[in-house]
Scaffold this active site. Structure first.
Site, PDB file in Angstrom:
ATOM      1  N   LYS A 156       0.854  -1.188   0.000  1.00  0.00           N
ATOM      2  CA  LYS A 156       0.000   0.000   0.000  1.00  0.00           C
ATOM      3  C   LYS A 156       0.886   1.232   0.000  1.00  0.00           C
ATOM      4  O   LYS A 156       2.036   1.179   0.458  1.00  0.00           O
ATOM      5  CB  LYS A 156      -0.891   0.023   1.250  1.00  0.00           C
ATOM      6  CG  LYS A 156      -2.125   0.887   1.108  1.00  0.00           C
ATOM      7  CD  LYS A 156      -3.237   0.164   0.386  1.00  0.00           C
ATOM      8  CE  LYS A 156      -4.471   1.036   0.225  1.00  0.00           C
ATOM      9  NZ  LYS A 156      -5.619   0.246  -0.242  1.00  0.00           N
TER      10      LYS A 156
HETATM   11  P1  NAD Z   1     -13.023   7.791  -2.531  1.00  0.00           P
HETATM   12  O1  NAD Z   1     -12.013   8.808  -2.199  1.00  0.00           O
HETATM   13  O2  NAD Z   1     -13.434   7.609  -3.943  1.00  0.00           O
HETATM   14  O3  NAD Z   1     -14.330   8.061  -1.671  1.00  0.00           O
HETATM   15  C1  NAD Z   1     -14.346   8.198  -0.282  1.00  0.00           C
HETATM   16  C2  NAD Z   1     -15.747   8.683   0.090  1.00  0.00           C
HETATM   17  O4  NAD Z   1     -15.869   8.709   1.514  1.00  0.00           O
HETATM   18  C3  NAD Z   1     -16.073  10.082  -0.393  1.00  0.00           C
HETATM   19  O5  NAD Z   1     -17.419  10.111  -0.819  1.00  0.00           O
HETATM   20  C4  NAD Z   1     -15.919  10.948   0.865  1.00  0.00           C
HETATM   21  O6  NAD Z   1     -16.730  12.104   0.811  1.00  0.00           O
HETATM   22  C5  NAD Z   1     -16.406   9.970   1.900  1.00  0.00           C
HETATM   23  N1  NAD Z   1     -15.968  10.226   3.260  1.00  0.00           N
HETATM   24  C6  NAD Z   1     -14.710  10.530   3.704  1.00  0.00           C
HETATM   25  N2  NAD Z   1     -14.742  10.669   5.031  1.00  0.00           N
HETATM   26  C7  NAD Z   1     -16.012  10.439   5.423  1.00  0.00           C
HETATM   27  C8  NAD Z   1     -16.677  10.428   6.668  1.00  0.00           C
HETATM   28  N3  NAD Z   1     -16.013  10.671   7.808  1.00  0.00           N
HETATM   29  N4  NAD Z   1     -18.000  10.132   6.675  1.00  0.00           N
HETATM   30  C9  NAD Z   1     -18.649   9.873   5.536  1.00  0.00           C
HETATM   31  N5  NAD Z   1     -18.100   9.872   4.343  1.00  0.00           N
HETATM   32  C10 NAD Z   1     -16.796  10.160   4.295  1.00  0.00           C
HETATM   33  O7  NAD Z   1     -12.492   6.399  -1.917  1.00  0.00           O
HETATM   34  P2  NAD Z   1     -12.887   4.943  -2.369  1.00  0.00           P
HETATM   35  O8  NAD Z   1     -11.940   4.491  -3.399  1.00  0.00           O
HETATM   36  O9  NAD Z   1     -14.347   4.872  -2.600  1.00  0.00           O
HETATM   37  O10 NAD Z   1     -12.505   4.118  -1.038  1.00  0.00           O
HETATM   38  C11 NAD Z   1     -13.373   4.086   0.082  1.00  0.00           C
HETATM   39  C12 NAD Z   1     -12.907   2.970   1.022  1.00  0.00           C
HETATM   40  O11 NAD Z   1     -12.898   1.733   0.318  1.00  0.00           O
HETATM   41  C13 NAD Z   1     -11.492   3.124   1.563  1.00  0.00           C
HETATM   42  O12 NAD Z   1     -11.432   2.551   2.839  1.00  0.00           O
HETATM   43  C14 NAD Z   1     -10.658   2.298   0.592  1.00  0.00           C
HETATM   44  O13 NAD Z   1      -9.446   1.867   1.178  1.00  0.00           O
HETATM   45  C15 NAD Z   1     -11.596   1.157   0.359  1.00  0.00           C
HETATM   46  N6  NAD Z   1     -11.377   0.413  -0.887  1.00  0.00           N
HETATM   47  C16 NAD Z   1     -11.328   1.024  -2.097  1.00  0.00           C
HETATM   48  C17 NAD Z   1     -11.181   0.266  -3.250  1.00  0.00           C
HETATM   49  C18 NAD Z   1     -11.209   0.878  -4.618  1.00  0.00           C
HETATM   50  O14 NAD Z   1     -11.163   0.092  -5.610  1.00  0.00           O
HETATM   51  N7  NAD Z   1     -11.305   2.160  -4.769  1.00  0.00           N
HETATM   52  C19 NAD Z   1     -11.044  -1.118  -3.141  1.00  0.00           C
HETATM   53  C20 NAD Z   1     -11.099  -1.718  -1.892  1.00  0.00           C
HETATM   54  C21 NAD Z   1     -11.278  -0.940  -0.768  1.00  0.00           C
END
Ligand code: NAD
Length: 456
Positions: free
Chosen positions: A146
């Site tokens: 990561k």
């Molecule tokens: P992103 O940046 O696209 O979106 C994050 C979202 O969370 C945004 O809508 C933001 O406004 C919101 N957010 C942030 N803090 C918040 C809070 N305190 N309360 C409510 N909403 C809040 O990120 P993403 O890629 O969607 O990733 C989200 C989670 O999923 C992370 O934990 C990431 O590690 C995990 N993840 C992502 C992927 C991927 O393919 N993108 C894969 C596996 C896991």
């Protein structure tokens, strides 16, 4: 590669790659409160402590040779880099970036790049470990890694973001590559950012190397279906979980926290198959409509306004209230540490499907179990993204690209097989799904390590 200790600071003039490498995982762990400025929930705990605690629970079930298990408690390599960026107004800012390679027993490292102001080494270590377990659970030939940069990307112009990304890639150039460690998008990064990663790496290499990073735009060797993959994987896992508890997706009430790549795609896909998405949220707040949100309309409002607040056909509630709504499925898809000992007892969902990485703290897990809430852990539930990242890497190396229907079908097969393996382990060992998922991952990683032996 230069290996030099960095001091934290904001005004370091960097003339050569600066990497601090700690290879025994014994770097001092600080309580999160000492260095975090996130939501109160996030300040409670170092997420790497959760990793170790979860590993201990799996070990209590598997009872492996402690010497065999010991390396899994330590990242293989941790790098801290300093990233000087010329800002649009002419002054220089220096950001701190990280890349952690956790384990490579089953293949090269794999894991996203996070841009967030709260990113630190402890968080990246935990995320890298979770990637190692995740790749083992979905049985793809990768280890875990990561990366991240402590920056709020929303406060940068596009030019600043590009310069930051290119310098970060330049600093970790020797540490990544299609056979070494393959980054991907995570919180705060996007296909656009991955295109800069691919270009910077390729320019430094002297030839085009699309397989160095996944989650790229399709025009640069990205895979069809990658953008929606994590959300689509969550859909399959939610369907399989509901089946096991005698329910169906159709008509089930779902609340989704986070409306980024993961949350927005999961909510849209769940809505499309007949689930009733009653609440969604982002940092601006949460929308609630007990009769179900019209997801296409929410999505088009979000695309126009870049936030959910102000959407006319729903009540605005806060993010903590969303977690406590009377729903069948709660899908946290924002950040880690959202479900904690302080709110777990009030969660009314029958199942929690972890879209985010580490949304539930270890003590909250125990409270949820006592209240009969079934938690499907992140390392299984949100693995759809890395599965299609693996497909992308395969396609890049082959130079032959698949139809989206093929990608989606193979994704479904992988997710259902992984779910079945974890469910069976849960029944076999009489443990919760998180512990079961860890046992599946740890068994597979230990088997690879046993076969390889210890290089000395
Ligand atoms: P992103 O940046 O696209 O979106 C994050 C979202 O969370 C945004 O809508 C933001 O406004 C919101 N957010 C942030 N803090 C918040 C809070 N305190 N309360 C409510 N909403 C809040 O990120 P993403 O890629 O969607 O990733 C989200 C989670 O999923 C992370 O934990 C990431 O590690 C995990 N993840 C992502 C992927 C991927 O393919 N993108 C894969 C596996 C896991």
């Amino acid at each position: 590669m230069a290996r030099t200790c960095l001091s934290k600071g904001d005004s370091v003039a960097v003339t050569e790659p600066l990497v601090r490498s700690v290879d025994n995982g014994t770097s001092r762990r600080r309580p999160r409160s000492a260095f975090k400025t996130g939501t109160p929930a996030r300040r409670h705990r170092n997420p790497f402590d959760d990793v170790l605690e979860q590993l201990d629970r799996a070990a209590a079930v598997l009872k492996p040779d402690p010497d065999a298990l010991a390396p899994l408690r330590h990242p293989r390599r941790q790098a801290i880099v300093s990233i000087p960026v010329k800002m649009d107004d002419g002054h220089l800012r220096v950001f701190e970036g990280y890349r952690v390679l956790y384990d490579t027993s089953r293949g090269p490292g794999k894991g996203g790049i996070r841009y967030h102001q709260d990113v630190d080494l402890e968080e990246v270590k935990a995320l890298a470990a979770w990637m190692a377990w995740k790749c083992a659970i979905v049985n793809i030939p990768f280890g875990g890694a990561k990366g991240g940069v402590a920056v709020d990307p929303l406060k940068l112009s596009e030019g600043e973001l590009e310069r930051l990304t290119r310098r970060y890639v330049s600093e970790i150039f020797e540490l990544i590559g299609p056979a070494i460690d393959i980054p991907a998008p995570d919180v705060g990064t996007s296909p656009r950012v991955m295109a800069w990663v691919m270009d910077t790496f390729s320019m430094k290499r002297g030839y085009v190397e699309p397989g160095v990073v996944t989650g790229k735009p399709i025009a640069l060797g990205g895979s069809s279906g990658r953008v929606e993959a994590t959300g689509r994987g969550l859909l399959f896992i939610t369907r399989e979980t509901l089946r096991k508890v005698g329910a169906t997706l159709e008509g089930s009430r779902v609340a989704v926290q986070g409306f980024g790549n993961v949350g927005s795609n999961a909510a849209t896909l769940l809505h499309a198959v007949g689930a009733k998405v009653v609440a969604v949220s982002d940092v601006s707040g949460a929308l609630h409509a007990p009769g179900g949100l019209d997801m296409p309309s929410v999505l088009s409002y979000y695309r126009e306004n870049h936030h959910l607040q102000g959407y006319p056909d729903a009540a605005l509630i806060d993010n903590d209230t969303l977690l406590r709504l009377p729903v069948d499925v709660l899908l946290p898809a924002a950040m880690d540490g959202q479900i904690t000992a302080s709110n777990a007892a009030e969660i009314q969902a029958k199942v929690v499907i972890e879209g985010a990485n580490g949304p539930t703290t270890a003590d909250a897990d125990e409270i949820l179990a006592r209240h009969g809430v079934r938690v499907v852990p992140d390392i299984l539930a949100n693995a759809g993204g890395v599965v299609v990242s693996y497909f992308e890497w395969v396609q890049d190396r082959y130079g032959f690209f698949w139809a989206e229907s093929d990608v989606n079908q193979r994704l479904e097969d992988s997710m259902v097989q992984a779910f079945d393996a974890v469910w069976a382990a849960s029944v076999r060992h009489g443990v919760d799904l998180r512990t079961a998922a860890y046992t599946v991952a740890v068994e597979r990683i230990l088997e690879a390590r046993r076969l390889r032996g210890l290089y000395a």
